[in-house]
Design a protein around this motif. Structure first.
Motif, PDB file in Angstrom:
ATOM      1  N   ASN A 106       0.984  -1.568  -0.136  1.00  0.00           N
ATOM      2  CA  ASN A 106       0.125  -0.157  -0.343  1.00  0.00           C
ATOM      3  C   ASN A 106       0.683   1.530   0.057  1.00  0.00           C
ATOM      4  O   ASN A 106       0.260   2.019   0.826  1.00  0.00           O
ATOM      5  N   GLY A 107       2.123   1.244  -0.520  1.00  0.00           N
ATOM      6  CA  GLY A 107       2.507   2.251  -0.901  1.00  0.00           C
ATOM      7  C   GLY A 107       3.738   2.389   0.377  1.00  0.00           C
ATOM      8  O   GLY A 107       4.465   3.417   0.496  1.00  0.00           O
ATOM      9  N   ILE A 108       3.782   1.973   1.642  1.00  0.00           N
ATOM     10  CA  ILE A 108       4.204   1.955   3.078  1.00  0.00           C
ATOM     11  C   ILE A 108       5.126   1.247   2.803  1.00  0.00           C
ATOM     12  O   ILE A 108       4.845  -0.185   2.129  1.00  0.00           O
ATOM     13  N   PHE A 109       6.885   1.167   2.918  1.00  0.00           N
ATOM     14  CA  PHE A 109       8.125   0.411   3.210  1.00  0.00           C
ATOM     15  C   PHE A 109       7.622   0.380   5.070  1.00  0.00           C
ATOM     16  O   PHE A 109       7.961   0.703   5.184  1.00  0.00           O
ATOM     17  N   VAL A 110       8.380  -0.629   5.566  1.00  0.00           N
ATOM     18  CA  VAL A 110       8.584  -1.380   7.148  1.00  0.00           C
ATOM     19  C   VAL A 110      10.038  -1.655   7.317  1.00  0.00           C
ATOM     20  O   VAL A 110       9.342  -2.246   6.075  1.00  0.00           O
ATOM     21  N   ALA A 111      10.793  -1.754   7.599  1.00  0.00           N
ATOM     22  CA  ALA A 111      12.130  -2.369   8.183  1.00  0.00           C
ATOM     23  C   ALA A 111      12.208  -2.657   9.850  1.00  0.00           C
ATOM     24  O   ALA A 111      12.042  -1.998  10.083  1.00  0.00           O
ATOM     25  N   CYS A 112      12.962  -3.324  10.052  1.00  0.00           N
ATOM     26  CA  CYS A 112      13.371  -3.968  10.913  1.00  0.00           C
ATOM     27  C   CYS A 112      14.546  -3.601  11.485  1.00  0.00           C
ATOM     28  O   CYS A 112      15.276  -4.354  11.311  1.00  0.00           O
ATOM     29  N   SER A 113      14.775  -3.130  12.905  1.00  0.00           N
ATOM     30  CA  SER A 113      16.090  -3.414  13.467  1.00  0.00           C
ATOM     31  C   SER A 113      16.255  -3.788  13.704  1.00  0.00           C
ATOM     32  O   SER A 113      15.582  -4.832  14.739  1.00  0.00           O
ATOM     33  N   TYR A 114      17.585  -4.157  13.655  1.00  0.00           N
ATOM     34  CA  TYR A 114      18.277  -5.344  14.407  1.00  0.00           C
ATOM     35  C   TYR A 114      18.989  -5.277  15.398  1.00  0.00           C
ATOM     36  O   TYR A 114      20.387  -5.511  15.904  1.00  0.00           O
ATOM     37  N   ASP A 115      19.295  -3.737  15.646  1.00  0.00           N
ATOM     38  CA  ASP A 115      20.293  -3.014  16.502  1.00  0.00           C
ATOM     39  C   ASP A 115      19.349  -2.397  17.883  1.00  0.00           C
ATOM     40  O   ASP A 115      19.537  -0.334  17.780  1.00  0.00           O
ATOM     41  N   THR A 134      10.045   2.478  19.425  1.00  0.00           N
ATOM     42  CA  THR A 134      11.307   2.503  19.525  1.00  0.00           C
ATOM     43  C   THR A 134      12.251   1.728  20.038  1.00  0.00           C
ATOM     44  O   THR A 134      13.816   1.998  19.898  1.00  0.00           O
ATOM     45  N   THR A 135      12.142   0.148  20.276  1.00  0.00           N
ATOM     46  CA  THR A 135      13.643   0.168  20.854  1.00  0.00           C
ATOM     47  C   THR A 135      13.064  -1.499  20.813  1.00  0.00           C
ATOM     48  O   THR A 135      11.732  -1.914  20.211  1.00  0.00           O
ATOM     49  N   GLY A 136      13.812  -2.524  20.731  1.00  0.00           N
ATOM     50  CA  GLY A 136      13.892  -4.289  20.671  1.00  0.00           C
ATOM     51  C   GLY A 136      14.443  -4.447  19.460  1.00  0.00           C
ATOM     52  O   GLY A 136      14.666  -3.487  18.554  1.00  0.00           O
ATOM     53  N   ASN A 137      14.702  -5.573  19.016  1.00  0.00           N
ATOM     54  CA  ASN A 137      14.885  -5.881  18.392  1.00  0.00           C
ATOM     55  C   ASN A 137      13.686  -6.561  17.093  1.00  0.00           C
ATOM     56  O   ASN A 137      13.088  -7.711  18.149  1.00  0.00           O
ATOM     57  N   VAL A 138      13.940  -6.494  16.160  1.00  0.00           N
ATOM     58  CA  VAL A 138      12.861  -7.096  15.047  1.00  0.00           C
ATOM     59  C   VAL A 138      13.016  -7.846  14.208  1.00  0.00           C
ATOM     60  O   VAL A 138      13.724  -7.838  13.203  1.00  0.00           O
ATOM     61  N   HIS A 139      12.669  -9.368  14.338  1.00  0.00           N
ATOM     62  CA  HIS A 139      13.321 -10.260  13.111  1.00  0.00           C
ATOM     63  C   HIS A 139      12.358  -9.732  11.826  1.00  0.00           C
ATOM     64  O   HIS A 139      13.209  -9.957  10.756  1.00  0.00           O
ATOM     65  N   PHE A 140      11.500  -9.660  12.023  1.00  0.00           N
ATOM     66  CA  PHE A 140      10.591  -9.926  10.457  1.00  0.00           C
ATOM     67  C   PHE A 140       9.666  -9.038  10.552  1.00  0.00           C
ATOM     68  O   PHE A 140       8.821  -8.989  11.920  1.00  0.00           O
ATOM     69  N   ALA A 141       8.810  -8.920   9.553  1.00  0.00           N
ATOM     70  CA  ALA A 141       7.730  -7.934   8.693  1.00  0.00           C
ATOM     71  C   ALA A 141       7.125  -8.280   7.526  1.00  0.00           C
ATOM     72  O   ALA A 141       7.884  -8.653   6.244  1.00  0.00           O
ATOM     73  N   THR A 142       5.275  -8.555   7.938  1.00  0.00           N
ATOM     74  CA  THR A 142       5.090  -8.906   6.392  1.00  0.00           C
ATOM     75  C   THR A 142       3.566  -8.018   6.431  1.00  0.00           C
ATOM     76  O   THR A 142       3.289  -7.946   7.850  1.00  0.00           O
TER      77      THR A 142
END
Length: 259
Positions: A106-115, A134-142
């Motif tokens: 839907n025209g939006i990018f989502v990125a997962c921080s592992y930092d 704003t905190t935590g490691n995120v492995h995956f998004a879909t």
């Protein structure tokens, strides 16, 4: 550490012109292959056999994805990059931190921080904004079933209608690594047990492996049993014919219980 290989049939493989180095990921879209190196930046190829170094020659990259007419590449320590052609890359406004996965819809990018910086979003893949997570490691998004779903390394699951504003699910603790949707339901996977392709004999012996993500089934007296669930400490398989639970623990104990 052996670079990249290619195959016409998936059975017999040939070494490409890149014969050294480790690569995390490769994708094909818009007539071009793009590959992410563990330490030598990004490479590209028109045929998957002959590879060319991009303008990014150093640094480790975990993932690259095309969406909305551009490519997005996620660095292990230098933030995010974008490209119009998969060959020439430009640093985004996020220049530090490690990122492991990106999704778009839907025209939006989502990125997962592992930092430990949570989730980011972008309208164009070039300029990124940190979300309310704003905190935590995120492995995956879909994006599945009409919503975004994200898997956290410690706070389990989040969801979002727009990819910008996220809500904690009812699962608030534990590590989740992957989620998908089909036939009207969602399925999420947490950290795995440490055994797969277990051949359980009558003396209840089995073998250990080191890949916790690949456990799928178990053989008991020549019958293949499907995985029911798994955690860090155990995997539970169900024998439907005998109506039994076959439980393998990470401490190498074995048990068989009635459902």
């Amino acid at each position: 550490s052996n670079g990249m290989c290619w195959s016409n049939d998936g059975k017999n493989w040939v070494q490409s012109n890149i014969a050294t180095g480790s690569f995390h990921f490769a994708t094909f879209v818009g007539g071009i292959f793009v590959a992410c190196s563990d330490s030598n930046g990004m490479c590209w190829s028109n045929d998957g056999k002959n590879w060319v170094q991009s303008n990014i020659t150093t640094g480790g990259f975990a993932y690259a994805a095309p969406a909305n007419g551009i490519f997005v590449a996620l660095s292990g320590s230098n933030g995010m990059y974008w490209s119009n052609d998969g060959k020439n890359w430009v640093q985004s406004n996020i220049t530090t931190g490690g990122f492991v996965y990106a999704a778009s819809a839907n025209g939006i990018f989502v990125a997962c921080s592992y930092d430990t910086k949570g989730l980011y979003w972008s309208n164009d893949g070039k300029n990124w904004v940190q979300s309310n997570i704003t905190t935590g490691n995120v492995h995956f998004a879909t994006f599945v079933g009409g919503i975004f779903v994200a898997c956290s390394g410690s706070n389990s699951m989040y969801w979002s209608n727009d990819g910008k504003n996220w809500v904690q699910s009812n699962i608030t603790t534990g590590s989740c690594t992957y989620a998908t949707s089909a036939n009207g339901i969602f399925v999420a996977c947490g950290e795995s047990a440490y055994y797969k392709e277990l051949d359980i004999t009558k003396d209840k012996s089995f073998s250990e492996i080191t890949d916790p993500a690949s456990i799928a089934e178990m053989n008991v007296d020549k019958a293949i049993l499907p995985l029911m669930t798994r955690t860090r400490d155990k995997a539970i398989f169900v024998d439907y014919d005998k109506n039994k639970k076959h439980i393998i623990h990470a401490d190498e104990s074995y048990s068989e219980e009635s459902l």
